[in-house]
Design a protein around this motif. Sequence first.
Motif, PDB file in Angstrom:
ATOM      1  N   LEU A  71       0.819  -1.208   0.000  1.00  0.00           N
ATOM      2  CA  LEU A  71       0.000   0.000   0.000  1.00  0.00           C
ATOM      3  C   LEU A  71       0.853   1.259   0.000  1.00  0.00           C
ATOM      4  N   GLY A  72       2.084   1.146   0.532  1.00  0.00           N
ATOM      5  CA  GLY A  72       2.993   2.296   0.563  1.00  0.00           C
ATOM      6  C   GLY A  72       3.733   2.526  -0.739  1.00  0.00           C
ATOM      7  N   GLY A  73       3.530   1.652  -1.717  1.00  0.00           N
ATOM      8  CA  GLY A  73       4.126   1.876  -3.026  1.00  0.00           C
ATOM      9  C   GLY A  73       5.531   1.341  -3.204  1.00  0.00           C
ATOM     10  N   ALA A  74       5.933   0.378  -2.389  1.00  0.00           N
ATOM     11  CA  ALA A  74       7.273  -0.198  -2.535  1.00  0.00           C
ATOM     12  C   ALA A  74       7.416  -0.847  -3.910  1.00  0.00           C
ATOM     13  N   GLU A  75       8.563  -0.609  -4.542  1.00  0.00           N
ATOM     14  CA  GLU A  75       8.831  -1.167  -5.874  1.00  0.00           C
ATOM     15  C   GLU A  75       9.561  -2.504  -5.796  1.00  0.00           C
ATOM     16  N   ALA A  76      10.047  -2.841  -4.634  1.00  0.00           N
ATOM     17  CA  ALA A  76      10.665  -4.140  -4.366  1.00  0.00           C
ATOM     18  C   ALA A  76      10.554  -4.390  -2.875  1.00  0.00           C
ATOM     19  N   VAL A  77      10.433  -5.658  -2.495  1.00  0.00           N
ATOM     20  CA  VAL A  77      10.306  -6.031  -1.088  1.00  0.00           C
ATOM     21  C   VAL A  77      11.380  -7.065  -0.757  1.00  0.00           C
ATOM     22  N   VAL A  78      12.094  -6.822   0.338  1.00  0.00           N
ATOM     23  CA  VAL A  78      13.110  -7.776   0.779  1.00  0.00           C
ATOM     24  C   VAL A  78      12.853  -8.144   2.234  1.00  0.00           C
ATOM     25  N   TRP A  79      12.810  -9.435   2.516  1.00  0.00           N
ATOM     26  CA  TRP A  79      12.726  -9.960   3.878  1.00  0.00           C
ATOM     27  C   TRP A  79      14.106  -9.805   4.490  1.00  0.00           C
ATOM     28  N   ALA A  80      14.223  -8.818   5.386  1.00  0.00           N
ATOM     29  CA  ALA A  80      15.522  -8.418   5.934  1.00  0.00           C
ATOM     30  C   ALA A  80      15.904  -9.296   7.119  1.00  0.00           C
ATOM     31  N   CYS A  81      15.988 -10.576   6.846  1.00  0.00           N
ATOM     32  CA  CYS A  81      16.336 -11.539   7.885  1.00  0.00           C
ATOM     33  C   CYS A  81      17.078 -12.689   7.227  1.00  0.00           C
ATOM     34  N   THR A  82      18.319 -12.888   7.598  1.00  0.00           N
ATOM     35  CA  THR A  82      19.106 -13.957   6.992  1.00  0.00           C
ATOM     36  C   THR A  82      18.677 -15.310   7.542  1.00  0.00           C
ATOM     37  N   SER A  83      18.721 -15.444   8.853  1.00  0.00           N
ATOM     38  CA  SER A  83      18.428 -16.748   9.463  1.00  0.00           C
ATOM     39  C   SER A  83      16.982 -17.175   9.251  1.00  0.00           C
ATOM     40  N   ALA A  88      10.696  -9.613  -5.228  1.00  0.00           N
ATOM     41  CA  ALA A  88      10.973  -9.824  -3.808  1.00  0.00           C
ATOM     42  C   ALA A  88      12.193 -10.714  -3.643  1.00  0.00           C
ATOM     43  N   SER A  89      12.809 -10.618  -2.468  1.00  0.00           N
ATOM     44  CA  SER A  89      13.976 -11.433  -2.160  1.00  0.00           C
ATOM     45  C   SER A  89      14.132 -11.475  -0.650  1.00  0.00           C
ATOM     46  N   SER A  90      15.263 -12.027  -0.211  1.00  0.00           N
ATOM     47  CA  SER A  90      15.582 -12.071   1.219  1.00  0.00           C
ATOM     48  C   SER A  90      17.065 -11.824   1.385  1.00  0.00           C
ATOM     49  N   THR A  91      17.476 -11.599   2.617  1.00  0.00           N
ATOM     50  CA  THR A  91      18.883 -11.320   2.882  1.00  0.00           C
ATOM     51  C   THR A  91      19.772 -12.504   2.526  1.00  0.00           C
ATOM     52  N   SER A  92      19.271 -13.715   2.685  1.00  0.00           N
ATOM     53  CA  SER A  92      20.074 -14.879   2.317  1.00  0.00           C
ATOM     54  C   SER A  92      20.432 -14.852   0.841  1.00  0.00           C
ATOM     55  N   PHE A  93      19.458 -14.601  -0.016  1.00  0.00           N
ATOM     56  CA  PHE A  93      19.750 -14.510  -1.442  1.00  0.00           C
ATOM     57  C   PHE A  93      20.575 -13.267  -1.760  1.00  0.00           C
ATOM     58  N   LEU A 118      31.046  -8.173   3.452  1.00  0.00           N
ATOM     59  CA  LEU A 118      29.615  -8.103   3.162  1.00  0.00           C
ATOM     60  C   LEU A 118      28.847  -8.314   4.455  1.00  0.00           C
ATOM     61  N   THR A 119      27.960  -7.380   4.777  1.00  0.00           N
ATOM     62  CA  THR A 119      27.181  -7.478   6.004  1.00  0.00           C
ATOM     63  C   THR A 119      25.688  -7.491   5.664  1.00  0.00           C
ATOM     64  N   ALA A 120      24.895  -7.974   6.610  1.00  0.00           N
ATOM     65  CA  ALA A 120      23.507  -8.296   6.307  1.00  0.00           C
ATOM     66  C   ALA A 120      22.675  -7.091   5.863  1.00  0.00           C
ATOM     67  N   ASN A 121      22.697  -6.014   6.614  1.00  0.00           N
ATOM     68  CA  ASN A 121      21.863  -4.877   6.244  1.00  0.00           C
ATOM     69  C   ASN A 121      22.383  -4.190   4.986  1.00  0.00           C
ATOM     70  N   GLN A 122      23.688  -4.197   4.799  1.00  0.00           N
ATOM     71  CA  GLN A 122      24.287  -3.646   3.586  1.00  0.00           C
ATOM     72  C   GLN A 122      23.795  -4.402   2.349  1.00  0.00           C
ATOM     73  N   VAL A 123      23.928  -5.740   2.355  1.00  0.00           N
ATOM     74  CA  VAL A 123      23.541  -6.498   1.161  1.00  0.00           C
ATOM     75  C   VAL A 123      22.036  -6.503   0.961  1.00  0.00           C
ATOM     76  N   THR A 124      21.272  -6.359   2.031  1.00  0.00           N
ATOM     77  CA  THR A 124      19.812  -6.328   1.919  1.00  0.00           C
ATOM     78  C   THR A 124      19.363  -5.118   1.106  1.00  0.00           C
TER      79      THR A 124
END
Length: 243
Positions: A65-77, A102-107, A208-214
């Motif tokens: 609803l906020g208009g995000a153009e991509a969504v990432v699950w910001a959780c590796t584990s 969409a993607s996740s931090t693992s990918f 490479l760190t989690a929030n950076q790659v996310t």
Amino acid sequence: MTALGFLYPGHSAEDDYPRIEQLLGSDIRVEVVHTDIGEDAHRVDALREMGSPQRLAPGVEELRLGGAEAVVWACTSGSFVLGWQGAHEQVRALARSAGTPASSTSFAFVHAVQEIGARRVAVGATYPDDVASLFAEFLRAGGTEVTGVRSSGIITAAEVGTWQEAELFALARAADDPDADAVLLPDTALHTAAYLPQLEKDLGKPVLTANQVTVWEALRLTDRRVNAPQLGSLFTREPIVQV
């Protein structure tokens, strides 16, 4: 303006995201929605529940609803514990719900390793040994050689979120391996955005760190490339052409 949406579990190091938004210095909007994590525990059963569709659905709807153009699950584990196939199913479900890539931090880690052309990586994980080993398995499934894994045995994301510069650098140094082309620090609960150039200078290689790659992954999904030296070599290198 490019709007990037992130599903962030609980509250630990989410302040990395407005910091990264500022360091991007471009027309990028970073929106973070917090998901209900249930039990805060780096334990396989709890992590699977944390990334379940019912936990993520309200946040996905808010980002849509906020208009995000991509969504990432910001959780590796909360993604790699599902295994390679399960993590793919997770992001496919996110994409269907969000109506966006969409993607996740693992990918994100798998793609970022490819981006910098690293063949071998060392892992510095805050997780217990069994969870850290699952991340290494995930990387190997993505075609990356893992030279070693250093785990810290931390049970909760809340504790990881209290780590300061000294603990961060100690983990990175302990994880480093002379045979590794890069060092990976996979926990999104770990504050790293303020230290990326210093980490790389200290280790003499990409970090490479989690929030950076996310955030980088969300930009990749929207076909945006931003040069931001303060976010490390991932944000300054030309893309690697795979042959």
